[in-house]
Design an enzyme around this catalytic site. Sequence first.
Site, PDB file in Angstrom:
ATOM      1  N   THR A   1      12.470  -7.356 -10.553  1.00  0.00           N
ATOM      2  CA  THR A   1      11.920  -8.703 -10.747  1.00  0.00           C
ATOM      3  C   THR A   1      10.665  -8.878  -9.903  1.00  0.00           C
ATOM      4  O   THR A   1      10.643  -8.539  -8.718  1.00  0.00           O
ATOM      5  CB  THR A   1      12.974  -9.770 -10.357  1.00  0.00           C
ATOM      6  OG1 THR A   1      14.102  -9.562 -11.208  1.00  0.00           O
ATOM      7  CG2 THR A   1      12.446 -11.186 -10.529  1.00  0.00           C
TER       8      THR A   1
ATOM      9  N   HIS B   1      -1.926  -7.884   2.458  1.00  0.00           N
ATOM     10  CA  HIS B   1      -1.910  -8.408   3.843  1.00  0.00           C
ATOM     11  C   HIS B   1      -3.115  -7.960   4.662  1.00  0.00           C
ATOM     12  O   HIS B   1      -3.287  -8.383   5.804  1.00  0.00           O
ATOM     13  CB  HIS B   1      -0.597  -8.065   4.548  1.00  0.00           C
ATOM     14  CG  HIS B   1      -0.375  -6.620   4.876  1.00  0.00           C
ATOM     15  ND1 HIS B   1      -0.383  -6.157   6.171  1.00  0.00           N
ATOM     16  CD2 HIS B   1      -0.124  -5.541   4.106  1.00  0.00           C
ATOM     17  CE1 HIS B   1      -0.138  -4.852   6.177  1.00  0.00           C
ATOM     18  NE2 HIS B   1       0.029  -4.459   4.931  1.00  0.00           N
TER      19      HIS B   1
ATOM     20  N   GLN C   1      -8.023  -0.518   2.983  1.00  0.00           N
ATOM     21  CA  GLN C   1      -8.879  -1.214   3.958  1.00  0.00           C
ATOM     22  C   GLN C   1     -10.209  -1.667   3.350  1.00  0.00           C
ATOM     23  O   GLN C   1     -11.014  -2.286   4.050  1.00  0.00           O
ATOM     24  CB  GLN C   1      -9.157  -0.294   5.160  1.00  0.00           C
ATOM     25  CG  GLN C   1      -7.934   0.074   5.973  1.00  0.00           C
ATOM     26  CD  GLN C   1      -7.394  -1.065   6.852  1.00  0.00           C
ATOM     27  OE1 GLN C   1      -8.045  -2.090   7.057  1.00  0.00           O
ATOM     28  NE2 GLN C   1      -6.192  -0.892   7.353  1.00  0.00           N
TER      29      GLN C   1
ATOM     30  N   ASN D   1      -8.289   3.694   8.409  1.00  0.00           N
ATOM     31  CA  ASN D   1      -7.776   2.479   9.039  1.00  0.00           C
ATOM     32  C   ASN D   1      -7.845   2.518  10.559  1.00  0.00           C
ATOM     33  O   ASN D   1      -7.779   1.487  11.207  1.00  0.00           O
ATOM     34  CB  ASN D   1      -6.335   2.224   8.606  1.00  0.00           C
ATOM     35  CG  ASN D   1      -5.455   3.428   8.793  1.00  0.00           C
ATOM     36  OD1 ASN D   1      -5.693   4.487   8.203  1.00  0.00           O
ATOM     37  ND2 ASN D   1      -4.439   3.306   9.628  1.00  0.00           N
TER      38      ASN D   1
ATOM     39  N   CYS E   1       0.714   1.083  11.804  1.00  0.00           N
ATOM     40  CA  CYS E   1       1.562   1.186  10.619  1.00  0.00           C
ATOM     41  C   CYS E   1       2.861   1.940  10.877  1.00  0.00           C
ATOM     42  O   CYS E   1       3.736   1.944  10.049  1.00  0.00           O
ATOM     43  CB  CYS E   1       0.786   1.819   9.477  1.00  0.00           C
ATOM     44  SG  CYS E   1      -0.656   0.832   9.068  1.00  0.00           S
TER      45      CYS E   1
ATOM     46  N   GLY F   1       0.800  -1.213   0.000  1.00  0.00           N
ATOM     47  CA  GLY F   1       0.000   0.000   0.000  1.00  0.00           C
ATOM     48  C   GLY F   1       0.841   1.275   0.000  1.00  0.00           C
ATOM     49  O   GLY F   1       0.529   2.239  -0.708  1.00  0.00           O
ATOM     50  N   THR F   2       1.900   1.299   0.762  1.00  0.00           N
ATOM     51  CA  THR F   2       2.714   2.513   0.885  1.00  0.00           C
ATOM     52  C   THR F   2       3.311   2.893  -0.465  1.00  0.00           C
ATOM     53  O   THR F   2       3.243   4.053  -0.889  1.00  0.00           O
ATOM     54  CB  THR F   2       3.839   2.285   1.920  1.00  0.00           C
ATOM     55  OG1 THR F   2       3.240   1.925   3.162  1.00  0.00           O
ATOM     56  CG2 THR F   2       4.687   3.539   2.102  1.00  0.00           C
TER      57      THR F   2
END
Length: 379
Positions: A236, A200, A178, A150, A326, A70-71
């Site tokens: 990759t 996640h 979220q 969140n 977070c 997400g970041t």
Amino acid sequence: MAIYLDNAATTALDEEVIQEMLKYMREDYGNPSSTHSFGRKTRAAIDLGRRKVANHINAEPGEIIFTSGGTEADNMAILCSVDDLGVKHIITSSIEHHAVLYPIEKLAENGKIRMSLVDVDEKGHIKLDHLEELLQTKEKTLVSLLHANNEIGNIIPLKKVSELCYNYGAFLHADTVQTIAHYPIDVKELGIHFMTCAAHKFHGPKGVGFLYISNQVKVNPIMRGGGQERNMRAGTENVYGIMGLVKALDLAYTHLDEQVAYIKDLKFYMIKRLREEMPDVQFNGDAEGDSLYTVLNVALPETDKTEMLLFNLDIEGIATSGGSACSSGSNIGSHVIAALNVAKNRPVVRFSFSKFNTKEEIDFTISKLKMIYELPVVN
Ligand SMILES: Cc1ncc(COP(=O)(O)O)c(C=O)c1O
């Protein structure tokens, strides 16, 4: 007893996701950029995975860029808007995730953009009339807002926000970390330019997510190197991470209705039980209104044990969060709660639920809270 009520921070991997990922660790380990059979196999798997992800949110496969989570996706949306779309003004709010707030603040500090904060009301909802006021500018504008917060769970009316952006010719980035896999999302209907996802948060692996970039906008890569992700994000591919994400998203959307009903029931059960058992409990945000069914942010009664509350719950085997997890577990005061006018001496606990939680766990948690508060516990 170990009870995990911190599912907004991260979720347990689904066993089916683990099995899917193992395949790409043990057998199909080719580099997707290699032209031999090993490489072709993982290339085909990623291509199919991208199509599945796109299908789930009604996007085109070419609009999905896999990222490290997400970041990275949030940062990429914001930086690309400034670098490639000529954005000079970003509207956000004071209760956004730091993955959004910090890059915007940095751009403003460096004089690259003007930053405006849209007002939030006492329940933590953004004020749409203020947003409209802020949009009345000639500068190219990006609006960057969380679809669902969140920490307190508040959900914004994304369709209305996107209509406002459309009317004023602004770009829209929604942090949907979220909400993807927890709600149906249709990018075509919503008319969003950028959207972010982290696997996640829905029983997929950490360190993988995606950025949706609408075909309507053309941006350049931030990471340069190999030509992966159709030249949009070099490096990759995290093949087993991506395949874990795809599996987790498939599972979430296949079982969406039953999971929403189950988890929502847990949240409302906890609200009811807390009201019955804890005097003077308050709920931050809009817990019973437009709110994530996975998150319940509670202001507990004042106590001299405030500092130790999360620690005491942890000792009892109950994992919760005091705000956002977070920022590497540091329990510095939450900027979201600070914006909401919650009484300073009240301990704030975020309980967040998943399909793996039960009502027994909630009863146990409440009995432990009562022990900490030295309230009579009837067994
Ligand atoms: C709303 C929101 N945005 C962004 C992030 C960052 O995602 P990631 O941990 O995948 O970098 C998180 C959570 O951790 C989040 O809750």
